[in-house]
Design an enzyme around this catalytic site. Structure first.
Site, PDB file in Angstrom:
ATOM      1  CB  CYS A   1      -7.680  -8.498   0.754  1.00  0.00           C
ATOM      2  SG  CYS A   1      -6.595  -7.079   0.998  1.00  0.00           S
TER       3      CYS A   1
ATOM      4  N   GLY B   1       3.894 -14.124  -0.390  1.00  0.00           N
ATOM      5  CA  GLY B   1       3.180 -15.377  -0.129  1.00  0.00           C
ATOM      6  C   GLY B   1       2.645 -16.017  -1.391  1.00  0.00           C
TER       7      GLY B   1
ATOM      8  CB  CYS C   1       0.637  -5.529  -6.215  1.00  0.00           C
ATOM      9  SG  CYS C   1       0.247  -4.246  -7.437  1.00  0.00           S
ATOM     10  CB  ALA C   2       4.991  -9.733  -5.729  1.00  0.00           C
TER      11      ALA C   2
END
EC number: 2.1.1.176
Length: 429
Positions: free
Chosen positions: A375, A259, A254-255
């Site tokens: 997040c 970043g 899930c790159a």
């Protein structure tokens, strides 16, 4: 040369596409910005983000100023009114300019007959502004969050919920990650100061710098040469927890937008990194970031639930899984999340995270390290997710991220200056 567009009407269209069509600002704004000058792009962003940050307040105010809400084809003017009121209440734009441009927006939106209505409502707001704004501090619009999310946050953080909500409602700081292949953090701080940019280092991070007054990346020294990347402090920390080492095989799952991939390669430039994401469009961003930073990785489009389709029977020394999540930890950076996310999404996301974790675990080598990150600030996606995973996998154990009240490390927005994040570092027995 005078602009042939009206920025307030464009902002109203952006708000409409988010609230009525369910699109994110990160999707909407790049398309709308194609037809405006570089000078106006920051204002379009400020007005769009600002309106969505204080949306319940603007809705309540309009409800006080109008007998009937604007509906149907006139609904776009409801959003135009929000843009007008936001300017008067929250920006330094001179009132006469805010009024004139917003009223002209009705013409651009092909509702000339309602110019008078827009003008009248905005002038009425001017007359009652102090009273109305004071009322919003004591009514249901005060918290600026949907009720379901507010309830979940209060339940999860009974002592901290007010602090968390306040952090969500602020504008986010700008964090940089210094590429230490080129400069130390202190050297880059000197370059910033020579360029007239005020900045300060993060106390516990080797690479992070906070810009005191956010600025365009184009004026950052060496940005186009890969000397620095814009990345939140909390996002940097999850790569530091991974502890990448040269020579290892490392998977960044899930790159996108890349970043964390590039930070892995800055720390361990001789590691063999595979970056995978399900979104083909966002994979392009990974490649762009790798190119700007002169980093090299194998980039693949693939579904984390089905590594058999892209992993080619490889096993990895380290895996970073930045899982799909509610993004409730980055609301201050993406205020549209509050209005796009639905309560029923949470259970679906928890299920998806669980499926990806189970699918990728066999691809981690024995004694290898997996960092699970989100997040999100919701326990369902974080501590509870890891608790369930550990019950299903007897060969998994936590490796130093647990706290007294959580199977991992939960960061709430602004606690350390960074976004809301969760990390759990797991090793395979």
């Amino acid at each position: 040369m005078k602009n042939t567009y009206n920025l307030r009407s464009i902002t109203a269209k952006a708000i409409n596409q988010v609230l009525d069509q369910g699109q994110s600002l990160s999707t909407v704004l790049p398309k709308l910005q194609q037809n405006i000058t570089d000078k106006d792009k920051p204002l379009l962003q400020e007005l769009s983000f600002g309106v969505l940050r204080v949306l319940p307040q603007l809705e309540w105010i309009i409800g006080q100023l109008m007998v009937k809400p604007l509906k149907g084809k006139q609904r776009i003017l409801h959003y135009l009114l929000m843009v007008g009121i936001y300017q008067l209440a929250y920006t330094r734009i001179p009132a006469h300019a805010a009024l004139a441009e917003t009223v002209n927006g009705a013409v651009t939106l092909k509702h000339s007959q309602l110019k008078g209505l827009i003008n009248g409502v905005l002038r009425q707001f001017q007359r009652q502004q102090l009273q109305l704004m004071e009322c919003t501090q004591n009514n249901s619009s005060h918290h600026l969050h949907p009720e379901w999310l507010l309830t979940r946050i209060q339940k999860a953080y009974p002592q901290q919920w007010q602090q968390l909500i306040n952090a969500n409602n602020k504008k986010p700081p700008m964090w940089l990650r210094v590429n230490r292949i080129y400069h130390s953090r202190d050297e880059y701080l000197t370059l910033l100061r020579k360029s007239g940019i005020d900045a300060e280092p993060a106390p516990k991070s080797p690479s992070a710098i906070r810009i005191i007054s956010p600025c365009p990346v184009t004026i950052l020294p060496g940005f186009d040469k890969g000397w620095v990347t814009v990345q939140d402090l909390s996002a940097q920390e999850c790569v530091e927890l991974l502890k990448p080492i040269n020579g290892e095989k490392i998977l960044d799952l899930c790159a996108a937008p890349g970043g964390k991939t590039t930070y892995i390669l800055e720390i361990a430039p001789e590691s063999q990194v595979v970056a995978v994401d399900i979104d083909e469009q966002r994979i392009k961003r990974v490649k762009e970031n790798l190119k700007r930073l002169n980093c090299h990785a194998t980039v693949k489009t693939g579904d984390g639930r089905h590594p058999e389709h892209w992993a080619e029977n490889q096993q990895f020394d380290r895996i970073l899984l930045d899982a799909p999540c509610s993004a409730t930890g980055v609301i201050r950076r993406h205020p549209d999340i509050k209005w796009l996310r639905r309560e029923e999404d949470i259970a679906q996301l928890v299920q998806l995270q669980s499926e990806i974790l189970d699918a990728i675990w066999p691809y981690l080598k024995k004694s290898g390290t997996l960092v699970y990150a989100t997040c999100s600030i919701l326990p369902d996606e974080n501590c509870q997710q890891i608790s369930s995973f550990l019950k299903r996998h007897s060969d998994a154990k936590l490796a130093g991220t647990e706290t007294n009240d959580c199977l991992g490390k939960q960061i709430i927005p602004e606690l350390n200056g960074g976004d809301g994040f969760f990390y759990a570092r797991l090793t395979k027995r």
